[in-house]
Design an enzyme around this catalytic site. Structure first.
Site, short mmCIF file in Angstrom:
data_model
loop_
_atom_site.label_atom_id
_atom_site.label_comp_id
_atom_site.label_asym_id
_atom_site.label_seq_id
_atom_site.Cartn_x
_atom_site.Cartn_y
_atom_site.Cartn_z
N LYS A 1 5.11 4.51 -1.33
CA LYS A 1 5.55 6.04 -1.51
C LYS A 1 6.74 6.19 -1.15
O LYS A 1 7.72 6.83 -1.56
CB LYS A 1 4.60 6.89 -0.62
N MET B 1 1.17 -1.15 0.15
CA MET B 1 -0.11 0.07 -0.14
C MET B 1 0.92 1.33 0.00
O MET B 1 1.77 1.45 -0.94
CB MET B 1 -0.92 -0.06 1.27
N SER B 2 0.85 2.16 0.82
CA SER B 2 1.47 3.53 0.84
C SER B 2 3.00 3.26 1.44
O SER B 2 3.81 4.50 1.27
CB SER B 2 0.74 4.37 1.34
N VAL B 3 3.34 2.37 1.70
CA VAL B 3 4.75 2.11 2.19
C VAL B 3 5.39 2.12 0.61
O VAL B 3 6.72 2.60 0.52
CB VAL B 3 4.99 0.45 2.51
#
Lengths: 426, 426
Positions: free
Chosen positions: B146, B142-144
């Site tokens: 980013k 998921m946003s890891v």
């Protein structure tokens, strides 16, 4: 869409551009951020498997479709011994049907070869890449997938887990009312089932189109009422003729075998392939299958893999299931394949480029002097095993013509000439 | 579809089923050939990222969507040293906001942990799997994602390839008329751009929905006239407020960074990640990104990877880019991240669970006594680095609530307690 099979050789009716002129890197497919609009091969793009786009697509199925992994596990790969032979490029053969002699080197471009690896006595004597492929890439195996599924099936038969004399309906009651229900497992594995199913891509009414529509993992078109998965489609196949009489090359048999394997083992073909071959043989890359809308791997044509890993499977076939003194599967599995299928049933089908051959465990058996057998996929995919020459050839290609009749004249005699060269060299 | 973000925590408004009661294996998702109809999670299925289905989906994105590989290369993985510590399960902490003390072991189920690995001084002291994950599996970061994209960006900045003071439009002229055009690269990397873009999933008019629609690699609905790729969407984002004043956590910044990286290096984020990290760090599995309709990796949230490989990235962060005495990237890349971003701009955004923190290079910097910094993704994904304790925690989870505020109370203080335990143990 897709993958079940044979593609559309329309472009090949005229003289298609050469391997060099159709090179996917030179053509610039999918280069740039974003690529120029006329160089995009995206999803959905009904055209993505037409020539020359397919020369890019064969290395990139996962970027267009949902897929299921074949894990190599977490360990170190088993190394392939290297013993390059600089003389191979000059090996010369006469193409089938006559014509001027051709060198091995020249045959590669003639056949739009993307990657070719030759093992002799277990060592890499030749390895080349072109087009979209390199040694760290993957390529669609197309119907070579069938032979991998077939090998898994033969392993289960040899181990007694799958009874080849059983009627399909006794294992898959869902198929009781279909053409497959009263066929034996062996008839499925030899593709001598009698099916009302045409894989003639030139015929818009051929059942293969309905199969492709059912198999697509993408949302169905508005108003679509047909089957939505491989399994649902297989249950609709009607009988034609009598099982066991005539060889008929139909992808649906491979997907029935995939289903038989899954029901028998409790594992999808993708997971079983990982457990039985990819992990123990020390594959250096994962592989993957395209899937339908419920994640069923396409056992009849959906495998993509690295060339070196495909070659590892060929070496296992050559060595009867043994690797570094360890037995990965019963030798009987390969022995059954090498023995071949019903040659009379095969002859009735009239495959002019494989006279005297047969089909067993979803491998093509040549019944030639060398006892060679081979996996074959559209557009030139091949895994060729010559037990006499102790030679394995793994080959990925993107020939403009789907049917292997287009590349057989410059590949089969090249394989034979190379076998003779390697034997003479010894 | 989605993945941009936050999912729909609707089920969490009431008390959701426990980790045990929602276990995806126990629930039988996708088991059987075919699975029972009520246990199918297929494509297209608008519901596939709702709880509890998402507890299966987080390990299976590639089976639902087209993806692009992050190759580990062909060599042997670099081994992780093992030094398991049986005392960790009993480490006790007090959840944020008070409440009864809780053990480390109990926190795992409380947070719907699918996999957690702790490295101390570079050795694996703790490793557990649950739910859909095992050590050979992959899980959505998921946003890891980013933060991985951000690390690549900081590496390029540290190497002088990317000028963080440059205006975005000078590198990406396509964004000149968007809100990003006159923002600096650094403002993008710190997410202090002023954008008219809402990621409030509870608001049906939020721009995130249009972003998701543009990003989908599946055929667009009939009559759809909007942007069809990440890049096309990014060019439509309008300004709001003044760049540099307020931290605003918006996924589009990460995808602008992904585009900046691609334009700068000539490589997609997936390929650059393979070259710069996955291959040299000796990853044991490939990773992959979900993609849009032209194959653009989702730099803001599309990465799936193995837990052990995520932990390897964390160890590289801890060691400032060095591995086994070899420098993989400039230490300055990590130093910039550890130094943190604009704390005042961060404070103005009012993130109550990370008081005094900041955001730099797409990492969350805690500015606590230990100098800890972390990557965070919805539903509990985390890569937590504590330089003082020389501890790295990699964690995959499938918490019913998307926002990390739901798991912070039983994860952040647990990490701190574990850090103190490990330091005391030394």
């Amino acid at each position: 869409m897709l993958l079940a099979g044979l593609g559309l050789p329309a472009a090949a009716q005229e003289s298609p551009p050469s391997a060099e002129a159709s090179d996917p890197v030179a053509l610039g497919w999918m280069q740039g951020f974003p690529p120029p609009p006329e160089r995009i091969i995206g999803q959905p793009d009904a055209d993505y498997f037409s020539f020359p786009k397919l020369r890019w697509t064969v290395c990139h199925f996962r970027e267009l479709l949902p897929t299921r992994r074949v894990s190599r596990g977490l360990g170190a790969p088993r190394a392939l011994a290297e013993a390059p032979d600089a003389g191979i490029d000059a090996v010369t053969f006469t193409p089938l049907g006559g014509g001027a002699p051709m060198t091995w080197a020249a045959s590669l471009a003639a056949n739009y070869t993307d990657g070719i690896l030759v093992l002799h006595r277990g060592r890499v004597v030749y390895e080349r890449y072109a087009g979209c492929l390199d040694e760290a890439g993957m390529h669609g195996a197309m119907s070579v997938t069938k032979s991998i599924t077939g090998l898994l099936g033969e392993i289960l038969v040899a181990e007694g887990a799958l009874d080849e004399t059983a009627r399909v309906a006794t294992i898959l009651p869902e198929l009781a009312d279909s053409a497959f229900g009263n066929a034996t497992v062996q008839q499925v594995m030899e593709m001598t089932t009698g099916l009302d199913f045409s894989e003639d891509y030139a015929d818009p009414d051929a059942e293969i189109w309905a199969y492709n529509a059912a198999a697509s993992p993408l949302p169905k078109p508005e108003g679509y009422e047909g089957p939505r998965t491989y399994y649902e489609f297989l249950a609709t196949v009607e009988p034609e003729g009598i099982h066991g009489e005539v060889f008929g090359y139909r992808t649906v048999n491979s997907d029935v075998l995939g289903w038989l394997i899954a029901r028998t083992t409790g594992r999808s073909v993708a997971d079983l392939l990982s457990e039985r071959l990819w992990q123990p043989m020390g594959a250096e890359q994962d592989a993957y299958f395209t899937v339908d809308s419920i994640g069923t791997p396409f056992a009849g044509g959906g495998l993509s893999a690295g060339l070196r890993d495909l070659a590892r499977v060929g070496q296992l076939m050559l060595d009867g299931g043994e690797l570094d003194g360890e037995r990965l599967f019963p030798e009987a599995a390969v022995a059954r394949i090498r023995q071949g299928g019903d040659r009379q049933a095969f002859a009735r089908a009239g495959y002019s480029n494989l006279p005297g051959g047969s089909y067993r465990g979803m491998w093509w058996v040549l019944h030639n002097d060398h006892g060679a057998f081979t996996a074959r996929g559209v557009h030139g995919q091949a895994l060729y095993v010559d037990p006499t020459a102790r030679m394995v050839i793994a080959r990925f290609a993107s020939h403009p013509v789907a049917g292997n009749a287009a590349n057989d004249p410059t590949s089969l005699p090249a394989y034979q000439a190379l076998a003779e060269y390697l034997m003479q060299r010894e």
